[in-house]
Write a protein that holds these residues in place. Sequence first.
Motif, PDB file in Angstrom:
ATOM      1  N   GLN A  84      15.113  80.925  64.559  1.00 18.14           N
ATOM      2  CA  GLN A  84      14.287  80.503  65.686  1.00 18.14           C
ATOM      3  C   GLN A  84      15.131  79.831  66.763  1.00 18.14           C
ATOM      4  OE1 GLN A  84      11.581  78.099  63.470  1.00 18.14           O
ATOM      5  NE2 GLN A  84      10.052  79.717  63.378  1.00 18.14           N
ATOM      6  N   SER A  85      14.770  80.122  68.008  1.00 11.53           N
ATOM      7  CA  SER A  85      15.459  79.501  69.138  1.00 11.53           C
ATOM      8  C   SER A  85      14.467  78.663  69.934  1.00 11.53           C
ATOM      9  CB  SER A  85      16.103  80.560  70.024  1.00 11.53           C
ATOM     10  OG  SER A  85      15.113  81.366  70.628  1.00 11.53           O
ATOM     11  N   PHE A  86      15.003  77.668  70.619  1.00 11.37           N
ATOM     12  CA  PHE A  86      14.189  76.727  71.369  1.00 11.37           C
ATOM     13  C   PHE A  86      14.805  76.521  72.741  1.00 11.37           C
ATOM     14  CE2 PHE A  86      13.878  75.823  66.900  1.00 11.37           C
ATOM     15  CZ  PHE A  86      12.520  75.648  66.690  1.00 11.37           C
ATOM     16  N   LEU A  87      13.952  76.425  73.745  1.00  6.48           N
ATOM     17  CA  LEU A  87      14.373  76.101  75.095  1.00  6.48           C
ATOM     18  C   LEU A  87      13.820  74.711  75.386  1.00  6.48           C
ATOM     19  CD1 LEU A  87      15.867  77.441  77.495  1.00  6.48           C
ATOM     20  CD2 LEU A  87      13.647  78.212  78.318  1.00  6.48           C
ATOM     21  N   ALA A  88      14.698  73.791  75.791  1.00  6.01           N
ATOM     22  CA  ALA A  88      14.283  72.407  76.003  1.00  6.01           C
ATOM     23  C   ALA A  88      14.386  72.024  77.469  1.00  6.01           C
ATOM     24  CB  ALA A  88      15.149  71.465  75.171  1.00  6.01           C
ATOM     25  N   PHE A  89      13.514  71.107  77.863  1.00  6.15           N
ATOM     26  CA  PHE A  89      13.463  70.645  79.238  1.00  6.15           C
ATOM     27  C   PHE A  89      13.467  69.125  79.304  1.00  6.15           C
ATOM     28  CE2 PHE A  89      11.229  74.703  79.027  1.00  6.15           C
ATOM     29  CZ  PHE A  89      11.896  75.428  80.009  1.00  6.15           C
ATOM     30  N   ASP A  90      14.286  68.591  80.210  1.00  3.92           N
ATOM     31  CA  ASP A  90      14.248  67.181  80.583  1.00  3.92           C
ATOM     32  C   ASP A  90      13.595  67.164  81.960  1.00  3.92           C
ATOM     33  OD1 ASP A  90      14.622  64.461  80.889  1.00  3.92           O
ATOM     34  OD2 ASP A  90      16.689  64.675  81.571  1.00  3.92           O
ATOM     35  N   PHE A  91      12.275  66.999  81.975  1.00  2.00           N
ATOM     36  CA  PHE A  91      11.478  67.146  83.184  1.00  2.00           C
ATOM     37  C   PHE A  91      11.776  66.076  84.222  1.00  2.00           C
ATOM     38  CE2 PHE A  91       7.775  65.904  85.672  1.00  2.00           C
ATOM     39  CZ  PHE A  91       7.498  67.098  86.333  1.00  2.00           C
ATOM     40  N   VAL A 141      10.590  72.771  73.992  1.00  2.00           N
ATOM     41  CA  VAL A 141      10.676  71.346  73.689  1.00  2.00           C
ATOM     42  C   VAL A 141      10.734  70.602  75.020  1.00  2.00           C
ATOM     43  CG1 VAL A 141      12.063  69.527  72.606  1.00  2.00           C
ATOM     44  CG2 VAL A 141      11.895  71.788  71.520  1.00  2.00           C
ATOM     45  N   VAL A 142       9.923  69.566  75.162  1.00  2.00           N
ATOM     46  CA  VAL A 142       9.889  68.770  76.391  1.00  2.00           C
ATOM     47  C   VAL A 142      10.162  67.314  76.042  1.00  2.00           C
ATOM     48  CG1 VAL A 142       8.441  67.950  78.298  1.00  2.00           C
ATOM     49  CG2 VAL A 142       8.275  70.334  77.542  1.00  2.00           C
ATOM     50  N   GLY A 143      11.115  66.728  76.751  1.00  2.00           N
ATOM     51  CA  GLY A 143      11.382  65.308  76.605  1.00  2.00           C
ATOM     52  C   GLY A 143      10.324  64.502  77.330  1.00  2.00           C
ATOM     53  N   VAL A 144       9.797  63.496  76.658  1.00  2.00           N
ATOM     54  CA  VAL A 144       8.767  62.639  77.249  1.00  2.00           C
ATOM     55  C   VAL A 144       9.329  61.216  77.314  1.00  2.00           C
ATOM     56  CG1 VAL A 144       6.408  61.781  77.059  1.00  2.00           C
ATOM     57  CG2 VAL A 144       6.948  64.106  76.291  1.00  2.00           C
ATOM     58  N   ALA A 198       4.286  69.653  79.888  1.00  2.00           N
ATOM     59  CA  ALA A 198       4.195  70.270  78.553  1.00  2.00           C
ATOM     60  C   ALA A 198       2.888  71.059  78.410  1.00  2.00           C
ATOM     61  CB  ALA A 198       4.302  69.199  77.469  1.00  2.00           C
ATOM     62  N   ARG A 199       1.771  70.479  78.859  1.00  2.00           N
ATOM     63  CA  ARG A 199       0.476  71.183  78.803  1.00  2.00           C
ATOM     64  C   ARG A 199       0.515  72.459  79.652  1.00  2.00           C
ATOM     65  NH1 ARG A 199      -1.391  65.996  79.555  1.00  2.00           N
ATOM     66  NH2 ARG A 199      -1.959  66.448  81.717  1.00  2.00           N
ATOM     67  N   GLN A 200       1.113  72.367  80.829  1.00  2.00           N
ATOM     68  CA  GLN A 200       1.204  73.535  81.697  1.00  2.00           C
ATOM     69  C   GLN A 200       2.068  74.631  81.073  1.00  2.00           C
ATOM     70  OE1 GLN A 200       2.536  71.296  85.162  1.00  2.00           O
ATOM     71  NE2 GLN A 200       0.649  71.872  86.237  1.00  2.00           N
ATOM     72  N   PHE A 247       2.629  79.991  79.377  1.00  2.00           N
ATOM     73  CA  PHE A 247       3.526  80.879  78.642  1.00  2.00           C
ATOM     74  C   PHE A 247       3.071  81.180  77.222  1.00  2.00           C
ATOM     75  CE2 PHE A 247       6.016  78.688  81.915  1.00  2.00           C
ATOM     76  CZ  PHE A 247       6.356  79.797  82.680  1.00  2.00           C
ATOM     77  N   GLY A 248       2.043  80.484  76.744  1.00  2.00           N
ATOM     78  CA  GLY A 248       1.501  80.763  75.418  1.00  2.00           C
ATOM     79  C   GLY A 248       2.465  80.482  74.280  1.00  2.00           C
ATOM     80  N   LEU A 249       3.442  79.636  74.529  1.00  2.00           N
ATOM     81  CA  LEU A 249       4.399  79.271  73.478  1.00  2.00           C
ATOM     82  C   LEU A 249       4.050  77.889  72.939  1.00  2.00           C
ATOM     83  CD1 LEU A 249       7.716  80.370  75.224  1.00  2.00           C
ATOM     84  CD2 LEU A 249       6.692  81.425  73.200  1.00  2.00           C
ATOM     85  N   GLN A 250       4.444  77.652  71.703  1.00  2.00           N
ATOM     86  CA  GLN A 250       4.272  76.316  71.142  1.00  2.00           C
ATOM     87  C   GLN A 250       5.221  75.372  71.873  1.00  2.00           C
ATOM     88  OE1 GLN A 250       4.761  76.176  66.907  1.00  2.00           O
ATOM     89  NE2 GLN A 250       3.671  74.249  66.762  1.00  2.00           N
ATOM     90  N   VAL A 251       4.732  74.181  72.204  1.00  2.00           N
ATOM     91  CA  VAL A 251       5.527  73.194  72.926  1.00  2.00           C
ATOM     92  C   VAL A 251       5.558  71.917  72.099  1.00  2.00           C
ATOM     93  CG1 VAL A 251       5.779  71.852  75.038  1.00  2.00           C
ATOM     94  CG2 VAL A 251       4.886  74.199  75.153  1.00  2.00           C
ATOM     95  N   PHE A 252       6.764  71.454  71.816  1.00  2.00           N
ATOM     96  CA  PHE A 252       6.950  70.208  71.093  1.00  2.00           C
ATOM     97  C   PHE A 252       7.346  69.125  72.091  1.00  2.00           C
ATOM     98  CE2 PHE A 252       7.747  73.505  67.981  1.00  2.00           C
ATOM     99  CZ  PHE A 252       7.022  73.061  66.885  1.00  2.00           C
ATOM    100  N   GLU A 253       6.823  67.929  71.908  1.00  2.00           N
ATOM    101  CA  GLU A 253       7.139  66.792  72.768  1.00  2.00           C
ATOM    102  C   GLU A 253       8.029  65.833  71.993  1.00  2.00           C
ATOM    103  OE1 GLU A 253       3.136  65.611  73.446  1.00  2.00           O
ATOM    104  OE2 GLU A 253       2.731  67.333  74.742  1.00  2.00           O
TER     105      GLU A 253
END
Length: 141
Positions: free
Chosen positions: A16-23, A71-74, A93-95, A100-106
């Motif tokens: 599994q691969s993950f794309l992460a964001f520091d918003f 993955v989103v940093g909060v 994260a909700r958006q 995109f219909g992907l699972q989002v981890f916070e």
Amino acid sequence: MSVTSAPSPSVPENFQSFLAFDFGLRRTGVAIGTRMLRSATPQGTIRADGEAARFAQVAERIREWQPDALVVGVPYHPDGAPHENTARALKFARQLRGRFGLQVFEVDERYSTTEAIAAGAADADAASACIILEQFLRNLP
């Protein structure tokens, strides 16, 4: 951070691969990583004013990398209290989930940018996204 469920098993768990964001409102750090290696690689920071411009670049990254989950940093205050950017990151994260219909981890990202700057990162936003993603990957079963 609590990881209560794994992404959908569209691929074997170890792959599994993950794309992460520091918003951020103007800059959003991006990193990619895999469960197998439990490490992250920084990607170019998204520089955009406004949701439409930001999500166009996010969509491009998702098409390019085809992650299994996001993955989103909060951010929180040092005492754990939420602040203005906490709500913005949770909205982002909700958006992501909706668009995109992907699972989002916070992931609680307190001090990730400070850590990235202290390490001398050329792109503190992307380095912060790496720190967020590696923290998430370390906590997977």
